[in-house]
Design a protein around this motif. Sequence first.
Motif, PDB file in Angstrom:
ATOM      1  N   THR A 316      -8.391  88.013  26.393  1.00 40.29           N
ATOM      2  CA  THR A 316      -8.841  86.988  27.431  1.00 40.29           C
ATOM      3  C   THR A 316      -8.025  85.984  27.903  1.00 40.29           C
ATOM      4  O   THR A 316      -8.269  85.810  29.112  1.00 40.29           O
ATOM      5  N   ARG A 317      -6.979  85.814  27.540  1.00 37.28           N
ATOM      6  CA  ARG A 317      -5.699  85.010  27.836  1.00 37.28           C
ATOM      7  C   ARG A 317      -4.725  85.781  28.659  1.00 37.28           C
ATOM      8  O   ARG A 317      -4.132  85.165  29.593  1.00 37.28           O
ATOM      9  N   LEU A 318      -4.559  86.968  28.671  1.00 33.99           N
ATOM     10  CA  LEU A 318      -3.443  87.860  29.355  1.00 33.99           C
ATOM     11  C   LEU A 318      -4.293  89.027  30.064  1.00 33.99           C
ATOM     12  O   LEU A 318      -4.376  89.949  29.548  1.00 33.99           O
ATOM     13  N   PRO A 319      -4.915  88.736  31.410  1.00 32.91           N
ATOM     14  CA  PRO A 319      -5.363  89.672  32.321  1.00 32.91           C
ATOM     15  C   PRO A 319      -4.403  90.701  32.643  1.00 32.91           C
ATOM     16  O   PRO A 319      -4.613  91.949  32.903  1.00 32.91           O
ATOM     17  N   ASN A 320      -2.989  90.452  32.652  1.00 35.46           N
ATOM     18  CA  ASN A 320      -2.065  91.241  33.194  1.00 35.46           C
ATOM     19  C   ASN A 320      -1.801  92.290  32.081  1.00 35.46           C
ATOM     20  O   ASN A 320      -1.488  92.049  30.806  1.00 35.46           O
ATOM     21  N   PRO A 321      -1.996  93.632  32.189  1.00 39.31           N
ATOM     22  CA  PRO A 321      -1.990  94.625  30.862  1.00 39.31           C
ATOM     23  C   PRO A 321      -0.722  94.789  30.475  1.00 39.31           C
ATOM     24  O   PRO A 321      -0.618  94.912  29.214  1.00 39.31           O
ATOM     25  N   LEU A 322       0.473  94.594  31.138  1.00 44.17           N
ATOM     26  CA  LEU A 322       1.768  94.600  30.657  1.00 44.17           C
ATOM     27  C   LEU A 322       2.073  93.568  29.552  1.00 44.17           C
ATOM     28  O   LEU A 322       2.712  93.696  28.415  1.00 44.17           O
ATOM     29  N   ARG A 323       1.495  92.312  29.986  1.00 45.45           N
ATOM     30  CA  ARG A 323       1.749  91.151  29.195  1.00 45.45           C
ATOM     31  C   ARG A 323       0.984  91.168  27.968  1.00 45.45           C
ATOM     32  O   ARG A 323       1.425  90.888  26.695  1.00 45.45           O
ATOM     33  N   ALA A 324      -0.263  91.850  28.029  1.00 44.47           N
ATOM     34  CA  ALA A 324      -1.231  91.829  27.029  1.00 44.47           C
ATOM     35  C   ALA A 324      -0.592  92.801  26.055  1.00 44.47           C
ATOM     36  O   ALA A 324      -0.634  92.467  24.762  1.00 44.47           O
ATOM     37  N   ALA A 325      -0.092  94.033  26.400  1.00 44.08           N
ATOM     38  CA  ALA A 325       0.577  94.908  25.731  1.00 44.08           C
ATOM     39  C   ALA A 325       1.764  94.677  24.900  1.00 44.08           C
ATOM     40  O   ALA A 325       2.168  94.728  23.898  1.00 44.08           O
ATOM     41  N   ALA A 326       2.751  93.699  25.740  1.00 46.76           N
ATOM     42  CA  ALA A 326       3.888  93.256  25.172  1.00 46.76           C
ATOM     43  C   ALA A 326       3.565  92.349  24.103  1.00 46.76           C
ATOM     44  O   ALA A 326       4.148  92.206  22.707  1.00 46.76           O
ATOM     45  N   ILE A 327       2.594  91.440  24.172  1.00 49.54           N
ATOM     46  CA  ILE A 327       2.293  90.444  22.773  1.00 49.54           C
ATOM     47  C   ILE A 327       1.696  91.475  21.904  1.00 49.54           C
ATOM     48  O   ILE A 327       1.994  91.123  20.618  1.00 49.54           O
ATOM     49  N   ALA A 328       0.816  92.116  22.137  1.00 43.23           N
ATOM     50  CA  ALA A 328       0.340  93.234  21.031  1.00 43.23           C
ATOM     51  C   ALA A 328       1.473  93.649  20.308  1.00 43.23           C
ATOM     52  O   ALA A 328       1.437  93.906  19.026  1.00 43.23           O
ATOM     53  N   ALA A 329       2.511  94.292  20.879  1.00 39.49           N
ATOM     54  CA  ALA A 329       3.631  95.026  20.434  1.00 39.49           C
ATOM     55  C   ALA A 329       4.315  94.290  19.470  1.00 39.49           C
ATOM     56  O   ALA A 329       4.775  94.511  18.358  1.00 39.49           O
ATOM     57  N   LEU A 330       4.552  93.025  19.966  1.00 41.37           N
ATOM     58  CA  LEU A 330       5.277  92.167  19.132  1.00 41.37           C
ATOM     59  C   LEU A 330       4.507  91.758  17.956  1.00 41.37           C
ATOM     60  O   LEU A 330       5.296  91.594  16.645  1.00 41.37           O
ATOM     61  N   LEU A 331       3.164  91.774  17.848  1.00 41.10           N
ATOM     62  CA  LEU A 331       2.501  91.492  16.717  1.00 41.10           C
ATOM     63  C   LEU A 331       2.544  92.490  15.734  1.00 41.10           C
ATOM     64  O   LEU A 331       2.493  92.167  14.516  1.00 41.10           O
ATOM     65  N   PHE A 332       2.408  93.693  16.207  1.00 39.40           N
ATOM     66  CA  PHE A 332       2.182  95.043  15.218  1.00 39.40           C
ATOM     67  C   PHE A 332       3.719  95.519  14.939  1.00 39.40           C
ATOM     68  O   PHE A 332       3.480  96.533  13.875  1.00 39.40           O
ATOM     69  N   THR A 333       4.592  95.477  15.562  1.00 42.36           N
ATOM     70  CA  THR A 333       5.991  95.839  15.116  1.00 42.36           C
ATOM     71  C   THR A 333       6.726  94.716  14.303  1.00 42.36           C
ATOM     72  O   THR A 333       7.531  95.279  13.445  1.00 42.36           O
ATOM     73  N   GLY A 334       6.499  93.542  14.877  1.00 39.68           N
ATOM     74  CA  GLY A 334       7.404  92.452  13.944  1.00 39.68           C
ATOM     75  C   GLY A 334       8.970  92.576  14.245  1.00 39.68           C
ATOM     76  O   GLY A 334       9.656  91.969  13.425  1.00 39.68           O
ATOM     77  N   THR A 335       9.197  93.279  15.203  1.00 36.15           N
ATOM     78  CA  THR A 335      10.835  93.482  15.459  1.00 36.15           C
ATOM     79  C   THR A 335      10.992  92.335  16.506  1.00 36.15           C
ATOM     80  O   THR A 335      10.573  91.664  17.080  1.00 36.15           O
TER      81      THR A 335
END
Length: 460
Positions: A316-335
């Motif tokens: 909802t808050r990140l329509p840009n696909p790259l930014r949405a995927a980047a946040i998701a990756a930060l959350l599921f990798t924890g790295t």
Amino acid sequence: MPATSVKRPVRLLLDTDDDHAVDRSAHQWADPARRRITVEPTPHTTSPAHLALDVLRAMGREGYFRPEAERMSTNPAWRAVTCWTLTTGIRDVIVLRAHRLSAERLRRLAVWVAQTGIRLTLLAHTPQRDGERSLLEHLTAAGLDPQVAARGTTCVLDAIGPAAGRRTGSPPHDHTYRLPPLPHSPVPVFREDCRRRLNPADFAHTDGQYRAGYAAARTWLARTQPPRPENTPTTSRRDERTPFSLQQTEALRLFLARLTVSSPSPQHTLARVRGAQAGFLSRSTLLDVPHDLTTRTGPGITTKPLTPQTVHTITTRLPNPLRAAAIAALLFTGTDTSLLSMTQTAGIEHAHSTLAIDRDSRINIGEPPGPRHMYAVPPRARPLLQTAVAFRRRTPRTYDHHGLFANCFGTTPRFEALIADVGLPIPALARHAGDDWHTATHAWHLHTPAPRTSDFPAPF
């Protein structure tokens, strides 16, 4: 942008009376969950970028949670529209106020139809025949084949169809059972120490996590590791152990990431990992996990489960696909972001279920390759990664070895703006200490018989 050579059919509804009931009916018909949306163009502007943002808003990607949130320019915005359409499976689209769309906006719609195959309906308010004739000429020039399906309020309402009915709102808030601090006992006595120190309810939940790790480890070893020879090892080899190969190490890292990526807390992760260690030992395999497991980074420690509520917030808050995927990756990798920024487009593997980062080859050029950093992509994050990969590959002059999250973790102000736009806590940002725990984990094949049940009790 050149017009498409093949005319794309588009259904045209002419509301000659300009009745508000028509707009209301079109909005009630829309339901993104049923793969149909209604787009209301922003008035008093002819910008193609604004129309793309209107389409994203109709999909539920309202974005721009803050007034100063980062916007997309015209070409990236329309690439995002195309990629989200293909990922979410949007099939039917109604665009209101079509008689006010500029020629450039109509050309963008024609390309969108050509790239996604959506069924496009344009709703125009043209009380005069001259306006209708001019609209048809503009649509034809834009590469569309207009087909007048209805004229007049009554016929247009019938052509739109019934309302979607009850819509589903945002997902409920997340809830998990909170475990108390668990003992950091070694594997053989961990379960008994938990039984002795915890109350029955806490132990039951902890033991459930332990059992899950134990069963997952034995299943993974049975499927991936070669069977042990039936002959008893010689005495000279009983004190030896064989480390996992490079391919086995990568597979081990991926297994541990899959085991813990959905873990809601470090205590859940500790119980799962201890169970996995027990499962490995039962198969004569030693799994050496860092003793400071719960204070490191990585899956299950500095991650956040991608629940429906979390994914809803991101999209909802990140329509840009790259930014949405980047946040998701930060959350599921924890790295750390320094490692995640090395992710290449080709590093998203196995139907977007695996994220692999080849850090060593990029740093130690000319040396033999080492095992890659492996992360499991949760099912709810895979559409986000799929959309990001498609978005990146549709970007001109982009190749698979280029960074997937380029410009997402760049300068500090840009990264801080990304965190502010999504408005979610990122646990990985609080720690920056060495390799992730599953990367620092090692395994060996032991040339000894499996422990007896009396020496090492199984949880079943």
